[in-house]
Design a protein around this motif. Structure first.
Motif, PDB file in Angstrom:
ATOM      1  N   THR A 174      52.211 -54.349  13.656  1.00 38.21           N
ATOM      2  CA  THR A 174      51.859 -55.158  12.594  1.00 38.21           C
ATOM      3  C   THR A 174      53.079 -55.515  11.971  1.00 38.21           C
ATOM      4  OG1 THR A 174      49.640 -54.238  12.752  1.00 38.21           O
ATOM      5  CG2 THR A 174      49.930 -55.745  10.765  1.00 38.21           C
ATOM      6  N   VAL A 175      53.359 -57.185  12.005  1.00 41.40           N
ATOM      7  CA  VAL A 175      53.803 -56.990  10.914  1.00 41.40           C
ATOM      8  C   VAL A 175      53.394 -58.363   9.908  1.00 41.40           C
ATOM      9  CG1 VAL A 175      56.128 -59.484  10.826  1.00 41.40           C
ATOM     10  CG2 VAL A 175      55.761 -58.120  12.620  1.00 41.40           C
ATOM     11  N   THR A 176      53.593 -57.962   9.097  1.00 41.74           N
ATOM     12  CA  THR A 176      53.722 -58.311   7.123  1.00 41.74           C
ATOM     13  C   THR A 176      54.636 -59.358   7.081  1.00 41.74           C
ATOM     14  OG1 THR A 176      52.475 -56.641   6.698  1.00 41.74           O
ATOM     15  CG2 THR A 176      52.759 -58.337   5.355  1.00 41.74           C
ATOM     16  N   GLU A 177      53.668 -60.944   6.232  1.00 45.01           N
ATOM     17  CA  GLU A 177      54.873 -61.880   6.110  1.00 45.01           C
ATOM     18  C   GLU A 177      53.699 -61.911   4.505  1.00 45.01           C
ATOM     19  OE1 GLU A 177      55.905 -66.659   7.412  1.00 45.01           O
ATOM     20  OE2 GLU A 177      55.459 -65.074   8.549  1.00 45.01           O
ATOM     21  N   THR A 178      54.926 -62.649   3.604  1.00 49.36           N
ATOM     22  CA  THR A 178      54.287 -62.972   1.854  1.00 49.36           C
ATOM     23  C   THR A 178      54.720 -63.976   2.161  1.00 49.36           C
ATOM     24  OG1 THR A 178      55.858 -61.976   0.975  1.00 49.36           O
ATOM     25  CG2 THR A 178      53.455 -60.624   0.795  1.00 49.36           C
ATOM     26  N   PHE A 179      54.141 -65.065   0.869  1.00 49.71           N
ATOM     27  CA  PHE A 179      54.728 -66.798   0.400  1.00 49.71           C
ATOM     28  C   PHE A 179      55.075 -66.783  -0.241  1.00 49.71           C
ATOM     29  CE2 PHE A 179      50.467 -65.337   3.386  1.00 49.71           C
ATOM     30  CZ  PHE A 179      51.963 -66.705   4.296  1.00 49.71           C
ATOM     31  N   PRO A 180      56.172 -67.124  -0.407  1.00 47.13           N
ATOM     32  CA  PRO A 180      56.920 -66.851  -1.991  1.00 47.13           C
ATOM     33  C   PRO A 180      56.334 -68.301  -3.603  1.00 47.13           C
ATOM     34  CG  PRO A 180      58.227 -68.434  -0.425  1.00 47.13           C
ATOM     35  CD  PRO A 180      56.897 -67.200   0.497  1.00 47.13           C
ATOM     36  N   SER A 181      55.664 -69.357  -2.293  1.00 48.94           N
ATOM     37  CA  SER A 181      54.875 -70.059  -3.313  1.00 48.94           C
ATOM     38  C   SER A 181      53.375 -70.231  -3.048  1.00 48.94           C
ATOM     39  CB  SER A 181      55.531 -71.196  -3.560  1.00 48.94           C
ATOM     40  OG  SER A 181      55.710 -72.271  -2.591  1.00 48.94           O
ATOM     41  N   PRO A 182      52.814 -70.953  -3.751  1.00 51.31           N
ATOM     42  CA  PRO A 182      51.086 -71.768  -3.119  1.00 51.31           C
ATOM     43  C   PRO A 182      51.694 -72.902  -1.876  1.00 51.31           C
ATOM     44  CG  PRO A 182      51.308 -71.019  -6.010  1.00 51.31           C
ATOM     45  CD  PRO A 182      52.761 -71.195  -5.468  1.00 51.31           C
ATOM     46  N   ALA A 183      52.579 -72.822  -2.089  1.00 53.89           N
ATOM     47  CA  ALA A 183      52.941 -74.082  -1.608  1.00 53.89           C
ATOM     48  C   ALA A 183      53.089 -73.567   0.071  1.00 53.89           C
ATOM     49  CB  ALA A 183      53.671 -75.271  -1.896  1.00 53.89           C
ATOM     50  N   ALA A 184      54.281 -72.649  -0.295  1.00 49.34           N
ATOM     51  CA  ALA A 184      54.191 -71.308   1.399  1.00 49.34           C
ATOM     52  C   ALA A 184      52.737 -71.621   2.099  1.00 49.34           C
ATOM     53  CB  ALA A 184      54.906 -71.186   1.061  1.00 49.34           C
ATOM     54  N   LEU A 185      52.014 -71.088   1.209  1.00 49.08           N
ATOM     55  CA  LEU A 185      50.425 -70.512   1.246  1.00 49.08           C
ATOM     56  C   LEU A 185      49.868 -71.670   2.162  1.00 49.08           C
ATOM     57  CD1 LEU A 185      48.249 -68.481   1.414  1.00 49.08           C
ATOM     58  CD2 LEU A 185      47.746 -68.603  -0.978  1.00 49.08           C
ATOM     59  N   GLU A 186      49.561 -72.588   1.125  1.00 51.38           N
ATOM     60  CA  GLU A 186      48.928 -73.478   2.724  1.00 51.38           C
ATOM     61  C   GLU A 186      49.999 -73.875   3.426  1.00 51.38           C
ATOM     62  OE1 GLU A 186      48.161 -77.263  -0.518  1.00 51.38           O
ATOM     63  OE2 GLU A 186      47.442 -75.330  -1.902  1.00 51.38           O
ATOM     64  N   LYS A 187      50.715 -74.261   3.215  1.00 49.35           N
ATOM     65  CA  LYS A 187      51.115 -74.424   4.951  1.00 49.35           C
ATOM     66  C   LYS A 187      51.017 -73.925   5.642  1.00 49.35           C
ATOM     67  CE  LYS A 187      56.277 -75.423   6.446  1.00 49.35           C
ATOM     68  NZ  LYS A 187      56.596 -73.836   7.282  1.00 49.35           N
ATOM     69  N   ALA A 188      51.748 -72.365   5.527  1.00 54.12           N
ATOM     70  CA  ALA A 188      50.632 -71.328   6.637  1.00 54.12           C
ATOM     71  C   ALA A 188      49.121 -71.205   6.813  1.00 54.12           C
ATOM     72  CB  ALA A 188      51.267 -69.653   6.059  1.00 54.12           C
ATOM     73  N   GLN A 189      48.530 -71.710   6.063  1.00 59.27           N
ATOM     74  CA  GLN A 189      46.952 -71.328   6.510  1.00 59.27           C
ATOM     75  C   GLN A 189      46.640 -72.439   7.076  1.00 59.27           C
ATOM     76  OE1 GLN A 189      45.177 -72.024   2.369  1.00 59.27           O
ATOM     77  NE2 GLN A 189      44.832 -69.976   2.303  1.00 59.27           N
ATOM     78  N   ARG A 190      47.256 -74.173   7.007  1.00 60.61           N
ATOM     79  CA  ARG A 190      47.751 -75.083   7.913  1.00 60.61           C
ATOM     80  C   ARG A 190      47.386 -74.664   9.722  1.00 60.61           C
ATOM     81  NH1 ARG A 190      49.604 -78.456   2.982  1.00 60.61           N
ATOM     82  NH2 ARG A 190      51.230 -77.889   4.478  1.00 60.61           N
ATOM     83  N   GLU A 191      48.869 -73.948   9.039  1.00 57.86           N
ATOM     84  CA  GLU A 191      49.423 -73.415  10.559  1.00 57.86           C
ATOM     85  C   GLU A 191      48.793 -72.898  11.550  1.00 57.86           C
ATOM     86  OE1 GLU A 191      54.035 -73.885   9.241  1.00 57.86           O
ATOM     87  OE2 GLU A 191      53.364 -72.479   9.124  1.00 57.86           O
ATOM     88  N   VAL A 192      48.380 -71.906  10.784  1.00 54.11           N
ATOM     89  CA  VAL A 192      46.966 -71.098  11.272  1.00 54.11           C
ATOM     90  C   VAL A 192      45.879 -71.398  11.738  1.00 54.11           C
ATOM     91  CG1 VAL A 192      45.542 -69.201  10.618  1.00 54.11           C
ATOM     92  CG2 VAL A 192      47.936 -69.136  10.152  1.00 54.11           C
TER      93      VAL A 192
END
Ligand SMILES: [Zn+2]
Length: 132
Positions: A66-84
């Motif tokens: 299991t690889v875990t990634e955290t997000f440096p900013s809310p924008a990075a989180l939103e981007k990842a949410q879109r990609e997922v």
């Protein structure tokens, strides 16, 4: 070619076109963690504190780990949410395309596959297409 085959072929073509137009996608699932970290000196230990977070992280399995990634900013989180989300959309379309294709396989008469085999044989004999 039957109506069912034509219909299914159209459906499959539509799905493949939609698969072809998906955007950036990535695997993994994003979860939120929140709560108290347990350190007695932390602000979260004070009475009435809601604790930390929510903190978001993306986890995914890479070769069983299991690889875990955290997000440096809310924008990075939103981007990842879109990609997922795009990946789930992609998976959904693929699943539908496979289901339609399976129906198409079932609808195809065996004879429909014969002309292609004949063509291959003719090609292999090279040039002497009239001789048998
Ligand atoms: Zn804390």
């Amino acid at each position: 070619m039957t109506d069912i085959e034509l219909q299914l072929e159209k459906q499959r073509a539509d799905l493949l076109e939609r698969i072809g137009s998906v955007g950036d996608l990535r695997r993994g699932s994003i979860t939120a963690t929140s709560g108290k970290c347990g350190k007695p000196t932390c602000h979260c230990a004070k009475p009435g504190s809601p604790g930390h977070g929510p903190n978001y992280r993306l986890t995914r399995k890479v070769r069983g780990k299991t690889v875990t990634e955290t997000f440096p900013s809310p924008a990075a989180l939103e981007k990842a949410q879109r990609e997922v989300a795009e990946f789930h959309h992609f998976q959904d379309l693929c699943e539908q395309a496979v289901v339609v294709s399976e129906l198409l396989c079932a609808a195809r008469p065996v004879e429909a596959t014969l002309p292609q085999q004949e063509k291959k044989q003719r090609k292999r004999s090279g040039g002497k297409s009239n001789a048998k």
